[in-house]
Design an enzyme around this catalytic site. Structure first.
Site, PDB file in Angstrom:
ATOM      1  N   SER A 117       0.819  -1.216   0.000  1.00  0.00           N
ATOM      2  CA  SER A 117       0.000   0.000   0.000  1.00  0.00           C
ATOM      3  C   SER A 117       0.853   1.267   0.000  1.00  0.00           C
ATOM      4  O   SER A 117       2.025   1.254   0.373  1.00  0.00           O
ATOM      5  CB  SER A 117      -0.920   0.012   1.222  1.00  0.00           C
ATOM      6  OG  SER A 117      -1.657  -1.194   1.302  1.00  0.00           O
TER       7      SER A 117
HETATM    8  N1  SAH Z   1      -0.670  -4.998   3.756  1.00  0.00           N
HETATM    9  C1  SAH Z   1       0.110  -5.428   2.612  1.00  0.00           C
HETATM   10  C2  SAH Z   1      -0.529  -5.147   1.294  1.00  0.00           C
HETATM   11  C3  SAH Z   1      -1.780  -5.852   1.128  1.00  0.00           C
HETATM   12  S1  SAH Z   1      -2.367  -6.158  -0.493  1.00  0.00           S
HETATM   13  C4  SAH Z   1       1.519  -4.872   2.637  1.00  0.00           C
HETATM   14  O1  SAH Z   1       1.828  -4.086   3.517  1.00  0.00           O
HETATM   15  O2  SAH Z   1       2.298  -5.242   1.763  1.00  0.00           O
HETATM   16  C5  SAH Z   1      -3.748  -7.114   0.028  1.00  0.00           C
HETATM   17  C6  SAH Z   1      -3.404  -8.491   0.517  1.00  0.00           C
HETATM   18  O3  SAH Z   1      -4.616  -9.090   0.971  1.00  0.00           O
HETATM   19  C7  SAH Z   1      -2.854  -9.410  -0.557  1.00  0.00           C
HETATM   20  O4  SAH Z   1      -1.643  -9.955  -0.116  1.00  0.00           O
HETATM   21  C8  SAH Z   1      -3.924 -10.487  -0.728  1.00  0.00           C
HETATM   22  O5  SAH Z   1      -3.408 -11.777  -1.017  1.00  0.00           O
HETATM   23  C9  SAH Z   1      -4.580 -10.456   0.640  1.00  0.00           C
HETATM   24  N2  SAH Z   1      -5.961 -10.948   0.688  1.00  0.00           N
HETATM   25  C10 SAH Z   1      -6.955 -10.740  -0.200  1.00  0.00           C
HETATM   26  N3  SAH Z   1      -8.087 -11.337   0.224  1.00  0.00           N
HETATM   27  C11 SAH Z   1      -7.799 -11.920   1.419  1.00  0.00           C
HETATM   28  C12 SAH Z   1      -8.543 -12.692   2.359  1.00  0.00           C
HETATM   29  N4  SAH Z   1      -9.830 -12.980   2.166  1.00  0.00           N
HETATM   30  N5  SAH Z   1      -7.921 -13.131   3.458  1.00  0.00           N
HETATM   31  C13 SAH Z   1      -6.609 -12.865   3.685  1.00  0.00           C
HETATM   32  N6  SAH Z   1      -5.848 -12.137   2.840  1.00  0.00           N
HETATM   33  C14 SAH Z   1      -6.429 -11.674   1.723  1.00  0.00           C
END
Ligand code: SAH
Length: 204
Positions: A58
């Site tokens: 993000s």
């Molecule tokens: N917080 C992260 C960026 C997140 S991007 C950082 O600092 O790098 C969003 C993430 O949510 C992705 O890795 C994706 O695989 C995960 N994601 C999406 N749906 C999800 C779910 N239902 N449960 C757990 N993780 C999920």
């Protein structure tokens, strides 16, 4: 965009983020270690960047805004949904929280585990699973951070895992746009406040 060092990025964020504890946490986490090596020179830009698995780390400004809204205190129990690179979880840990971070993609979670160990961040437990269900084993949480956009509403299981006085911040996609929603659990129940427009990868 444009910042070329941690110091320049923090200076840029200072215009938008008043919480000095949050700015110190951003300064304390080496974002360049959480992005793919080929993108390292862009790590201090105020931009989301691609990571493995078609996901993104993000934008620092949004991470800082979310952390400020969560008002994380030393010792708070925090659930982070969507570990991705582990960066956002590391910022929450730098605020003194005890963090449970949940990810659905095992390869991303394993990568985050390696990075967090290499960088020497403590206080984060990485778990694998569907974050829309939260992580009941460690509930209730003082704060819940959601880093992927939920469709329509904040997943009810997450709201249910908020402690009294707890705060939750999540991007929610509705009617063709996406907004951050702040949820607070007060003595009289949940209070939901829609905030600014954002762009996140979808929560699946
Ligand atoms: N917080 C992260 C960026 C997140 S991007 C950082 O600092 O790098 C969003 C993430 O949510 C992705 O890795 C994706 O695989 C995960 N994601 C999406 N749906 C999800 C779910 N239902 N449960 C757990 N993780 C999920």
């Amino acid at each position: 965009m444009g910042a070329e060092s941690m110091e320049a990025l923090v200076e840029e964020l200072r215009g938008a983020i008043a919480d000095e504890r949050v700015l110190a946490a951003i300064a304390a986490v080496p974002r360049d270690r959480f992005v793919p090596p080929a993108l390292r020179r862009h790590a201090w830009c105020d931009a989301a960047l691609p990571i493995a698995g078609g996901q993104t780390i993000s934008q620092p400004r949004v991470v800082a805004q979310m952390a400020a809204l969560l008002a994380v205190r030393e010792g708070d129990r925090v659930l982070d949904v969507g570990t991705g690179s582990g960066y956002h979880a590391a910022v929450l840990a730098a605020l003194g929280a005890r963090v449970w971070s949940i990810e659905r993609d095992p390869a991303l979670s394993a990568g985050a585990a390696r990075t967090l160990a290499a960088v020497g961040v403590d206080g984060i437990e990485l778990v694998l699973g569907d974050g829309t269900r939260g992580w009941p084993a460690a509930a209730p949480y003082d704060a819940i951070n959601v880093a992927a956009a939920a469709a329509g509403e904040v997943p009810p299981a997450l709201e249910a895992q908020l402690a009294e006085g707890g705060r939750l911040i999540a991007p929610v996609a509705r009617g063709g746009s996406e907004h951050l929603i702040l949820v607070r659990r007060g003595p009289d129940g949940l209070e939901r406040t829609p905030l600014n427009a954002v762009r996140f990868v979808p929560l699946r």
